[in-house]
Design a protein around this motif. Structure first.
Motif, mmCIF file in Angstrom:
data_model
loop_
_atom_site.group_PDB
_atom_site.id
_atom_site.type_symbol
_atom_site.label_atom_id
_atom_site.label_comp_id
_atom_site.label_asym_id
_atom_site.label_seq_id
_atom_site.Cartn_x
_atom_site.Cartn_y
_atom_site.Cartn_z
ATOM 1 N N ARG A 91 18.631 20.050 9.206
ATOM 2 C CA ARG A 91 19.851 20.007 10.025
ATOM 3 C C ARG A 91 20.888 19.012 9.505
ATOM 4 O O ARG A 91 22.072 19.255 9.602
ATOM 5 C CB ARG A 91 19.478 19.668 11.476
ATOM 6 C CG ARG A 91 18.981 20.884 12.215
ATOM 7 C CD ARG A 91 18.713 20.587 13.657
ATOM 8 N NE ARG A 91 17.369 20.044 13.849
ATOM 9 C CZ ARG A 91 16.821 19.843 15.030
ATOM 10 N NH1 ARG A 91 17.473 20.120 16.118
ATOM 11 N NH2 ARG A 91 15.599 19.364 15.129
ATOM 12 N N ASP A 166 24.997 29.211 20.980
ATOM 13 C CA ASP A 166 26.057 28.516 20.226
ATOM 14 C C ASP A 166 26.405 29.325 18.977
ATOM 15 O O ASP A 166 25.700 30.258 18.595
ATOM 16 C CB ASP A 166 25.631 27.081 19.849
ATOM 17 C CG ASP A 166 24.258 27.044 19.181
ATOM 18 O OD1 ASP A 166 23.920 27.996 18.450
ATOM 19 O OD2 ASP A 166 23.514 26.072 19.400
ATOM 20 N N ARG A 191 27.126 19.554 21.925
ATOM 21 C CA ARG A 191 26.039 18.608 22.174
ATOM 22 C C ARG A 191 26.625 17.217 22.375
ATOM 23 O O ARG A 191 27.364 16.718 21.530
ATOM 24 C CB ARG A 191 25.047 18.618 21.002
ATOM 25 C CG ARG A 191 23.820 17.767 21.252
ATOM 26 C CD ARG A 191 22.773 17.988 20.184
ATOM 27 N NE ARG A 191 22.073 19.246 20.348
ATOM 28 C CZ ARG A 191 21.109 19.452 21.240
ATOM 29 N NH1 ARG A 191 20.739 18.493 22.076
ATOM 30 N NH2 ARG A 191 20.513 20.625 21.322
ATOM 31 N N ASP A 194 21.076 13.730 22.538
ATOM 32 C CA ASP A 194 19.821 14.444 22.250
ATOM 33 C C ASP A 194 19.431 15.374 23.391
ATOM 34 O O ASP A 194 18.878 16.449 23.160
ATOM 35 C CB ASP A 194 18.677 13.434 22.033
ATOM 36 C CG ASP A 194 18.799 12.740 20.687
ATOM 37 O OD1 ASP A 194 19.524 13.260 19.823
ATOM 38 O OD2 ASP A 194 18.168 11.674 20.514
ATOM 39 N N ASP A 215 17.316 31.820 20.208
ATOM 40 C CA ASP A 215 17.699 30.657 19.406
ATOM 41 C C ASP A 215 16.672 30.437 18.304
ATOM 42 O O ASP A 215 15.557 30.937 18.383
ATOM 43 C CB ASP A 215 17.823 29.405 20.286
ATOM 44 C CG ASP A 215 18.880 28.436 19.743
ATOM 45 O OD1 ASP A 215 19.408 28.665 18.638
ATOM 46 O OD2 ASP A 215 19.168 27.437 20.434
ATOM 47 N N ALA A 218 13.632 25.614 19.958
ATOM 48 C CA ALA A 218 13.824 24.858 21.197
ATOM 49 C C ALA A 218 13.165 23.513 20.955
ATOM 50 O O ALA A 218 11.966 23.450 20.687
ATOM 51 C CB ALA A 218 13.191 25.579 22.376
ATOM 52 N N THR A 223 19.220 23.063 25.610
ATOM 53 C CA THR A 223 20.158 24.152 25.301
ATOM 54 C C THR A 223 19.824 25.394 26.123
ATOM 55 O O THR A 223 20.689 25.964 26.802
ATOM 56 C CB THR A 223 20.095 24.473 23.787
ATOM 57 O OG1 THR A 223 20.548 23.329 23.066
ATOM 58 C CG2 THR A 223 20.945 25.680 23.434
HETATM 59 C C1 R5P Z 1 21.071 23.865 17.340
HETATM 60 O O1 R5P Z 1 22.062 24.216 16.771
HETATM 61 C C2 R5P Z 1 19.842 24.701 17.383
HETATM 62 O O2 R5P Z 1 20.098 26.024 17.019
HETATM 63 C C3 R5P Z 1 19.209 24.651 18.739
HETATM 64 O O3 R5P Z 1 20.108 25.234 19.671
HETATM 65 C C4 R5P Z 1 18.907 23.261 19.151
HETATM 66 O O4 R5P Z 1 18.273 22.568 18.138
HETATM 67 C C5 R5P Z 1 18.055 23.263 20.391
HETATM 68 O O5 R5P Z 1 17.823 21.950 20.728
HETATM 69 P P1 R5P Z 1 17.406 21.536 22.201
HETATM 70 O O6 R5P Z 1 16.244 22.387 22.583
HETATM 71 O O7 R5P Z 1 17.028 20.070 22.032
HETATM 72 O O8 R5P Z 1 18.595 21.711 23.065
#
Ligand code: R5P
Length: 291
Positions: A91, A166, A191, A194, A215, A218, A223
């Protein structure tokens, strides 16, 4: 050829070995009280060694991978292939603030030095288009689970709206949608930290058909939980989620379900009770293609 599997990827590696009809051995690990790792491999190895491990919770795993790959070469391995369905540290592809380590470049270069081939599934590449830009070897191969996910969804639903949370998710959502002929839409996410995200849903009707959140991973689950909350507020009562990489840190899984998602399905890139979408066929075909 032999497959060496770390314990946390053993069941998936067994399926892969069976599909390829090759021998499999488990990498034995011991963790000393001070946190150091002891790694033990079979005492002699064939020329081609395929090392399997997903690199979630990566810091200890990366050291163990270094010990394993270096020892595999010493024990006779001439060609080392890494199968890491989840590849971490992809990332951070720029220094967002002066002085930050660009981990994608550093970890990618290090993997390129250790391995002849690296295979992964749906890595989180943001500003680069090819995995070889992150891992500078010819066989840095990025596979996609879009087909496996699509087949699974088609078995569950006659029709549904796929929703990506997103812009970055559009690459996966659009591929799955076009494979199975479902409609899709993309939300707008920011975002803030965290565990804090802001989101705006696209202007669509959500109450008329099931909505499936899609996605690549997770992590905290915030998200997907945010998207589920907004969907409920928009009248949706039939919300599901499919995630490629089930990182599910701390309370993430429960948090997503509590936000109103009826079921979460994931691939087996990481072992989890939700991992019902198997990737061994995808990985086996890719390994055959480079053998
Ligand atoms: C971010 O761009 C990724 O595609 C995921 O949406 C993200 O990493 C999800 O993270 P979290 O579960 O902490 O919201």
């Amino acid at each position: 050829m032999i497959i060496l599997a770390f314990p946390d990827y053993l069941s998936q590696a067994r399926r892969l070995a069976a599909r390829l009809d090759v021998a499999l051995a488990e990498v034995a690990l011991h963790h000393f009280p001070d946190g150091e790792s002891l790694v033990r491999l079979p005492p002699s190895l064939p020329e081609h060694v395929i090392i399997c491990r997903s690199l979630n919770q990566p810091n200890d795993k990366l050291i163990e991978l270094l010990l394993c790959a270096t020892t595999a070469r010493e024990l006779g391995g001439k060609r080392l292939t890494l199968v890491a369905p989840y590849l971490s540290y992809m990332r951070q592809d720029i220094a967002n603030r002066p002085g930050e380590a660009v981990s994608q470049r550093i970890v990618g270069k290090w993997l390129a030095e250790l391995f002849d081939d690296v295979l992964t599934v749906d890595p989180h590449l943001h500003r680069i288009s090819s995995l070889t830009q992150a891992i500078p070897i010819k066989n840095a191969i990025s596979l996609t689970a879009a087909n496996e996910i699509g087949i699974f969804l088609k078995q569950q639903f006659n029709h549904a709206l796929l929703l990506g949370p997103d812009r970055e998710s559009e690459q996966w959502v659009s591929a799955i949608a076009s494979n199975i002929g479902f409609d899709y839409a993309i939300a707008d996410k920011h975002r803030l930290g965290d565990r804090q995200v802001e989101m705006r849903l696209p202007d669509r009707v959500f109450c008329k058909q099931p909505v499936i959140l899609i996605d690549d991973m997770a992590s905290t689950g915030r998200t997907l939980a945010k998207a589920a909350g907004l969907l409920q507020a928009a009248g949706s009562r039939d919300i599901y989620a499919v995630v490629t990489h089930a990182l599910f840190c701390d309370d993430a899984y429960r948090h997503i379900l509590q936000a109103g998602v009826k079921a979460i399905w994931t691939t087996d890139s990481i072992d989890h009770p939700s991992s019902c979408i198997k990737l061994d066929c995808l990985l086996a075909n890719a390994l055959k293609a480079i053998a």
